[in-house]
Write an enzyme that holds these catalytic residues in place. Structure first.
Site, PDB file in Angstrom:
ATOM      1  N   GLY A  15       0.835  -1.208   0.000  1.00  0.00           N
ATOM      2  CA  GLY A  15       0.000   0.000   0.000  1.00  0.00           C
ATOM      3  C   GLY A  15       0.863   1.249   0.000  1.00  0.00           C
ATOM      4  N   ARG A  76       1.225  -5.223  -5.471  1.00  0.00           N
ATOM      5  CA  ARG A  76       1.368  -6.407  -4.610  1.00  0.00           C
ATOM      6  C   ARG A  76       1.557  -7.566  -5.579  1.00  0.00           C
ATOM      7  NH1 ARG A  76      -2.705  -3.612  -1.086  1.00  0.00           N
ATOM      8  NH2 ARG A  76      -1.542  -3.128   0.791  1.00  0.00           N
ATOM      9  N   ASP A 107       4.951  -4.754   6.094  1.00  0.00           N
ATOM     10  CA  ASP A 107       5.330  -6.125   6.456  1.00  0.00           C
ATOM     11  C   ASP A 107       5.387  -7.084   5.266  1.00  0.00           C
ATOM     12  OD1 ASP A 107       2.593  -5.994   6.240  1.00  0.00           O
ATOM     13  OD2 ASP A 107       2.166  -7.098   8.078  1.00  0.00           O
ATOM     14  N   THR A 130       4.234   2.820   5.463  1.00  0.00           N
ATOM     15  CA  THR A 130       2.835   2.361   5.515  1.00  0.00           C
ATOM     16  C   THR A 130       2.074   3.293   6.438  1.00  0.00           C
ATOM     17  OG1 THR A 130       1.339   0.679   6.428  1.00  0.00           O
ATOM     18  CG2 THR A 130       3.574   0.614   7.225  1.00  0.00           C
ATOM     19  N   ASP A 132      -0.257   2.442   8.304  1.00  0.00           N
ATOM     20  CA  ASP A 132      -0.807   1.702   9.453  1.00  0.00           C
ATOM     21  C   ASP A 132       0.031   1.769  10.736  1.00  0.00           C
ATOM     22  OD1 ASP A 132      -2.906   0.968   7.870  1.00  0.00           O
ATOM     23  OD2 ASP A 132      -2.198  -1.067   7.482  1.00  0.00           O
ATOM     24  N   ASP A 134       2.189  -0.253  11.753  1.00  0.00           N
ATOM     25  CA  ASP A 134       2.188  -1.571  12.408  1.00  0.00           C
ATOM     26  C   ASP A 134       3.522  -2.300  12.237  1.00  0.00           C
ATOM     27  OD1 ASP A 134       1.873  -1.844   9.694  1.00  0.00           O
ATOM     28  OD2 ASP A 134       0.387  -3.446   9.812  1.00  0.00           O
ATOM     29  N   ARG A 176      -5.787  -2.616   8.816  1.00  0.00           N
ATOM     30  CA  ARG A 176      -6.275  -3.996   8.643  1.00  0.00           C
ATOM     31  C   ARG A 176      -6.077  -4.814   9.912  1.00  0.00           C
ATOM     32  NH1 ARG A 176      -4.099  -5.898   3.314  1.00  0.00           N
ATOM     33  NH2 ARG A 176      -2.216  -5.272   4.390  1.00  0.00           N
TER      34      ARG A 176
END
Ligand code: F6P
Length: 328
Positions: A15, A76, A107, A130, A132, A134, A176
């Protein structure tokens, strides 16, 4: 591995995130500074498999620091998950005299990188990009700060209409598997409730909290829901469930979606991306491989790629408490 690195390739994968361009710019210019050739790979791992390369010099990356998205494009790649795909990618790197890779992504990107090291021992360094946040081993990932500001601005606007109509809004934000965007934007936008995947509070708790809000005289409310929330319902089902329990509530659902990934990066993300781009090139030239560069306590740090993807960042309990106290 002992020959000097003369060419470094850079790609963006997974992403996209605001600030990826600033990171590309920093990688290209650090290569120029250290007199190493820099090659841009288009469409992430897919471009590696297809040999979709372009030599980039310092002027190619002029005026991109303020641009969202990624000039190298992202993808992706399913093919890179196959041994055959990775073999083709490696072949293109060797044929083009590329001695090391900079991977900008999250990741999934780093998992691909680890596989590549395992199979070909190819030198590479990751940069966390990213929205996120994360990824373990960095205080912030590139794009997270910008995404938070985008979300807060959107929720502020939703708040205006929610309060004009005395409505309860469920606002779904990205993440997500991680609730960082939801928790921090929720605090920043003054949400009444924040639902995140890391902490399943259950539906009863949500109903109870909304009951309390009503008793306290709140006429409108914002509930921020992380897309990965594990409460067992998606945001629309959640809206329906609450409608059943509060027939007098006027409920609306708003999914912010991919607009959270776009836009001009914040100054924080530009500086972060610039620092990490330079650090990644310096690490490779120092013969460091298999790591991600990050920022810890405002200093550049490195962490093994395996740790970066496997050790999830924990949600800070202090933030959960702040959210609870300030939403009274
Ligand atoms: O970039 C990470 C992320 O934004 C997640 O929060 C989200 O689930 C996912 O990307 C969606 O990405 P796409 O629609 O590109 O598959």
């Amino acid at each position: 591995m002992n020959e000097p690195i003369k060419k470094i390739a850079v790609l963006t994968s997974g992403g996209d995130a605001p600030g990826m361009n600033a990171a590309i710019r920093a990688v290209v210019r650090a290569c120029t500074y250290y007199r190493v050739e820099c090659v841009g790979v288009y469409r992430g791992y897919q471009g590696l498999i297809e040999g979709d390369f372009e030599t980039l010099n310092a002027r190619h990356v002029s005026n991109i620091i303020s641009k969202g998205g990624t000039i190298l494009k992202s993808a992706r790649s399913a093919e890179f998950r196959t041994e055959e795909g990775r073999f083709k990618a490696h072949k293109h790197l060797i044929e083009n005299g590329i001695g090391a890779l900079v991977l900008i992504g999250g990741d999934g990107t780093f998992t691909g990188g680890l596989k590549f090291i395992e199979e070909f021992n190819f030198p590479l360094v990751g940069i966390p990009g990213t929205i996120d946040n994360d990824i373990y081993g960095t205080d912030n990932t590139i794009g997270y700060d910008t995404a938070l500001n985008t979300v807060v601005e959107a929720i502020d606007k939703i708040r205006d209409t929610a309060s004009s109509h005395n409505r309860l809004f469920f606002v779904e934000v990205m993440g997500r598997d991680a609730g960082f965007i939801a928790l921090n934007s929720g605090i920043g936008a003054g949400a009444e409730e924040i639902l995140i995947p890391e902490k399943n509070l259950g539906l009863d708790r949500l109903v109870e909290s909304l009951n309390k809000s009503k008793e306290k005289g709140k006429t409108s409310s914002i509930v921020v829901v992380s897309e990965g929330d594990k409460i067992g319902k998606n945001v629309f089902e959640l809206g329906d469930y609450i409608t059943e329990h509060f027939p007098n509530y006027d409920i609306r659902v708003s999914v912010l979606g991919h607009m959270q990934r776009g836009g001009s990066p914040s100054c924080y993300d530009r500086v972060l991306a610039s620092r990490l781009g330079v650090a990644a090139v310096e690490a490779l030239l120092d013969r460091t491989t298999g790591v991600m560069v990050g920022i810890t306590n405002n200093k550049v740090s490195t962490v093994g790629l395996n740790k970066a993807i496997k050790m999830n960042n924990d949600i800070d309990p202090e933030l959960l408490k702040v959210a609870e106290i300030t939403s009274i």
